[in-house]
Design a protein around this motif. Structure first.
Motif, PDB file in Angstrom:
ATOM      1  N   PRO A 263     -23.542  13.610  32.883  1.00  0.00           N
ATOM      2  CA  PRO A 263     -23.776  13.584  34.805  1.00  0.00           C
ATOM      3  C   PRO A 263     -24.551  12.762  35.364  1.00  0.00           C
ATOM      4  CG  PRO A 263     -24.293  15.801  33.908  1.00  0.00           C
ATOM      5  CD  PRO A 263     -23.358  15.122  32.460  1.00  0.00           C
ATOM      6  N   ALA A 264     -24.297  13.031  36.059  1.00  0.00           N
ATOM      7  CA  ALA A 264     -25.642  12.170  36.783  1.00  0.00           C
ATOM      8  C   ALA A 264     -26.845  13.438  37.644  1.00  0.00           C
ATOM      9  CB  ALA A 264     -26.053  10.497  38.068  1.00  0.00           C
ATOM     10  N   TYR A 265     -27.652  13.732  37.397  1.00  0.00           N
ATOM     11  CA  TYR A 265     -27.780  14.445  37.681  1.00  0.00           C
ATOM     12  C   TYR A 265     -28.879  14.721  39.645  1.00  0.00           C
ATOM     13  CZ  TYR A 265     -27.083  17.238  33.414  1.00  0.00           C
ATOM     14  OH  TYR A 265     -25.968  18.467  33.130  1.00  0.00           O
ATOM     15  N   ASP A 266     -28.612  15.145  40.471  1.00  0.00           N
ATOM     16  CA  ASP A 266     -29.070  15.330  41.434  1.00  0.00           C
ATOM     17  C   ASP A 266     -29.768  15.880  42.506  1.00  0.00           C
ATOM     18  OD1 ASP A 266     -29.464  14.265  44.461  1.00  0.00           O
ATOM     19  OD2 ASP A 266     -28.232  13.266  44.177  1.00  0.00           O
ATOM     20  N   ARG A 267     -31.592  16.544  42.373  1.00  0.00           N
ATOM     21  CA  ARG A 267     -31.785  17.335  43.185  1.00  0.00           C
ATOM     22  C   ARG A 267     -30.828  17.275  44.557  1.00  0.00           C
ATOM     23  NH1 ARG A 267     -35.462  21.416  41.489  1.00  0.00           N
ATOM     24  NH2 ARG A 267     -36.110  22.424  42.672  1.00  0.00           N
ATOM     25  N   ARG A 268     -30.366  16.781  45.224  1.00  0.00           N
ATOM     26  CA  ARG A 268     -30.334  17.069  46.496  1.00  0.00           C
ATOM     27  C   ARG A 268     -28.814  18.284  46.275  1.00  0.00           C
ATOM     28  NH1 ARG A 268     -28.162  11.858  48.684  1.00  0.00           N
ATOM     29  NH2 ARG A 268     -27.455  11.489  46.312  1.00  0.00           N
ATOM     30  N   VAL A 269     -27.920  17.887  44.924  1.00  0.00           N
ATOM     31  CA  VAL A 269     -26.547  19.096  44.659  1.00  0.00           C
ATOM     32  C   VAL A 269     -27.125  20.283  44.765  1.00  0.00           C
ATOM     33  CG1 VAL A 269     -24.627  19.131  43.876  1.00  0.00           C
ATOM     34  CG2 VAL A 269     -25.422  17.029  44.278  1.00  0.00           C
ATOM     35  N   TYR A 270     -28.588  20.941  44.178  1.00  0.00           N
ATOM     36  CA  TYR A 270     -29.061  21.909  44.079  1.00  0.00           C
ATOM     37  C   TYR A 270     -29.419  23.128  45.875  1.00  0.00           C
ATOM     38  CZ  TYR A 270     -31.796  26.101  43.393  1.00  0.00           C
ATOM     39  OH  TYR A 270     -32.201  27.677  43.199  1.00  0.00           O
ATOM     40  N   LEU A 271     -28.469  24.065  45.905  1.00  0.00           N
ATOM     41  CA  LEU A 271     -28.253  24.914  47.143  1.00  0.00           C
ATOM     42  C   LEU A 271     -28.139  23.757  48.306  1.00  0.00           C
ATOM     43  CD1 LEU A 271     -30.371  27.447  46.328  1.00  0.00           C
ATOM     44  CD2 LEU A 271     -28.275  27.460  45.190  1.00  0.00           C
ATOM     45  N   ALA A 272     -26.649  22.865  48.655  1.00  0.00           N
ATOM     46  CA  ALA A 272     -26.868  21.678  49.272  1.00  0.00           C
ATOM     47  C   ALA A 272     -25.379  22.373  50.401  1.00  0.00           C
ATOM     48  CB  ALA A 272     -26.476  20.711  48.516  1.00  0.00           C
ATOM     49  N   SER A 273     -25.618  22.249  51.114  1.00  0.00           N
ATOM     50  CA  SER A 273     -25.578  22.015  52.717  1.00  0.00           C
ATOM     51  C   SER A 273     -23.964  21.270  52.417  1.00  0.00           C
ATOM     52  CB  SER A 273     -26.006  21.475  54.036  1.00  0.00           C
ATOM     53  OG  SER A 273     -26.069  20.493  53.765  1.00  0.00           O
ATOM     54  N   ALA A 274     -22.932  21.786  53.195  1.00  0.00           N
ATOM     55  CA  ALA A 274     -22.140  20.642  53.184  1.00  0.00           C
ATOM     56  C   ALA A 274     -22.031  19.499  53.220  1.00  0.00           C
ATOM     57  CB  ALA A 274     -20.061  21.342  53.883  1.00  0.00           C
ATOM     58  N   GLY A 275     -22.708  18.659  54.694  1.00  0.00           N
ATOM     59  CA  GLY A 275     -23.377  17.816  55.023  1.00  0.00           C
ATOM     60  C   GLY A 275     -23.536  17.120  53.695  1.00  0.00           C
ATOM     61  N   SER A 276     -24.534  17.541  53.221  1.00  0.00           N
ATOM     62  CA  SER A 276     -25.468  16.956  52.472  1.00  0.00           C
ATOM     63  C   SER A 276     -24.732  16.435  50.913  1.00  0.00           C
ATOM     64  CB  SER A 276     -26.717  17.593  51.671  1.00  0.00           C
ATOM     65  OG  SER A 276     -27.388  18.269  52.727  1.00  0.00           O
ATOM     66  N   LEU A 277     -23.530  17.409  50.748  1.00  0.00           N
ATOM     67  CA  LEU A 277     -22.421  17.196  49.846  1.00  0.00           C
ATOM     68  C   LEU A 277     -22.064  15.830  50.027  1.00  0.00           C
ATOM     69  CD1 LEU A 277     -21.554  20.347  48.253  1.00  0.00           C
ATOM     70  CD2 LEU A 277     -23.337  19.242  47.553  1.00  0.00           C
ATOM     71  N   LEU A 278     -21.702  16.276  51.461  1.00  0.00           N
ATOM     72  CA  LEU A 278     -20.988  14.498  51.776  1.00  0.00           C
ATOM     73  C   LEU A 278     -21.327  13.919  51.978  1.00  0.00           C
ATOM     74  CD1 LEU A 278     -17.520  13.932  53.116  1.00  0.00           C
ATOM     75  CD2 LEU A 278     -18.798  15.262  55.359  1.00  0.00           C
ATOM     76  N   ASP A 279     -22.747  13.769  51.818  1.00  0.00           N
ATOM     77  CA  ASP A 279     -23.432  12.362  52.316  1.00  0.00           C
ATOM     78  C   ASP A 279     -23.638  11.572  50.639  1.00  0.00           C
ATOM     79  OD1 ASP A 279     -24.331  12.609  54.703  1.00  0.00           O
ATOM     80  OD2 ASP A 279     -26.390  13.880  54.290  1.00  0.00           O
ATOM     81  N   VAL A 280     -23.716  12.611  49.413  1.00  0.00           N
ATOM     82  CA  VAL A 280     -23.076  12.180  47.752  1.00  0.00           C
ATOM     83  C   VAL A 280     -21.916  11.509  47.954  1.00  0.00           C
ATOM     84  CG1 VAL A 280     -23.289  13.108  45.610  1.00  0.00           C
ATOM     85  CG2 VAL A 280     -25.168  14.121  47.269  1.00  0.00           C
ATOM     86  N   VAL A 281     -21.283  12.568  48.194  1.00  0.00           N
ATOM     87  CA  VAL A 281     -20.102  11.923  47.733  1.00  0.00           C
ATOM     88  C   VAL A 281     -19.656  10.582  48.661  1.00  0.00           C
ATOM     89  CG1 VAL A 281     -17.572  12.269  49.058  1.00  0.00           C
ATOM     90  CG2 VAL A 281     -18.451  13.842  48.085  1.00  0.00           C
TER      91      VAL A 281
END
Length: 179
Positions: free
Chosen positions: A76-94
């Motif tokens: 995996p690529a570890y991304d601190r933004r994924v830690y306890l992220a909201s749906a909106g933040s996860l959608l940004d990652v996607v």
């Protein structure tokens, strides 16, 4: 066509005296569930072009268990933004995912993962979405497909939820308990 698989970390231990939530490890049931889900990934023949994960200890340990049952590395690529992220933040990652990637695995936490599925899947009764709305348990996998060529084109209510697999679906002993 793009495929997004979401995996919630396995059951963590609240008994361990850790200073930060970030450092909470898996409990024995969680370790077993992660290996069980890894075996299911292998049985289904799933493979991923890219894996993005929260760097939290319980996610790292979930990945270790998944890899053990899956019999291959996820890298995996570890991304601190994924830690306890909201749906909106996860959608940004996607949406930021390289378009060369056809199948993305995102490993993280609730309520963000559950909320992301509910955001992306159409609200149609009698579908797998009903199960997600009821509960998105630890170590559960949701898979969605999108009729798009670019991850940036992933839109709300435009996904097709094709799988929702809970550990208890594979082993009843991994279902809810009083512990």
């Amino acid at each position: 066509m793009k495929t997004l698989t979401l995996l919630r970390h396995a059951k963590s231990g609240w008994d361990d005296a850790v200073a930060r939530d970030f450092d909470r490890p898996l409990n024995p049931k969680g370790r077993r569930a992660a290996q069980t889900m890894g075996r299911e990934l292998r049985r289904l023949g799933l493979s991923f072009d890219h894996v993005v994960a929260s760097p939290a200890v319980r996610v790292e340990q979930t990945i270790d268990g998944i890899e053990s049952g899956y019999a291959r590395a996820l890298s995996p690529a570890y991304d601190r933004r994924v830690y306890l992220a909201s749906a909106g933040s996860l959608l940004d990652v996607v949406r930021e995912t390289n378009d060369e990637c056809a199948h993305l695995l995102l490993i993280g936490h609730n309520p963000g993962l559950e909320d992301l599925v509910l955001l992306l899947a159409p609200d149609e009764p009698g579908t797998l979405r009903d199960d997600v709305e009821e509960k998105y348990p630890t170590a559960t996998l949701a898979e969605m497909t999108f009729a798009v060529d670019r991850w940036a084109e992933v839109k709300e209510r435009a996904g097709t939820l094709t799988r929702f697999i809970r550990p208890r679906d594979l082993d009843p002993e991994l279902g809810p308990s009083d512990d």
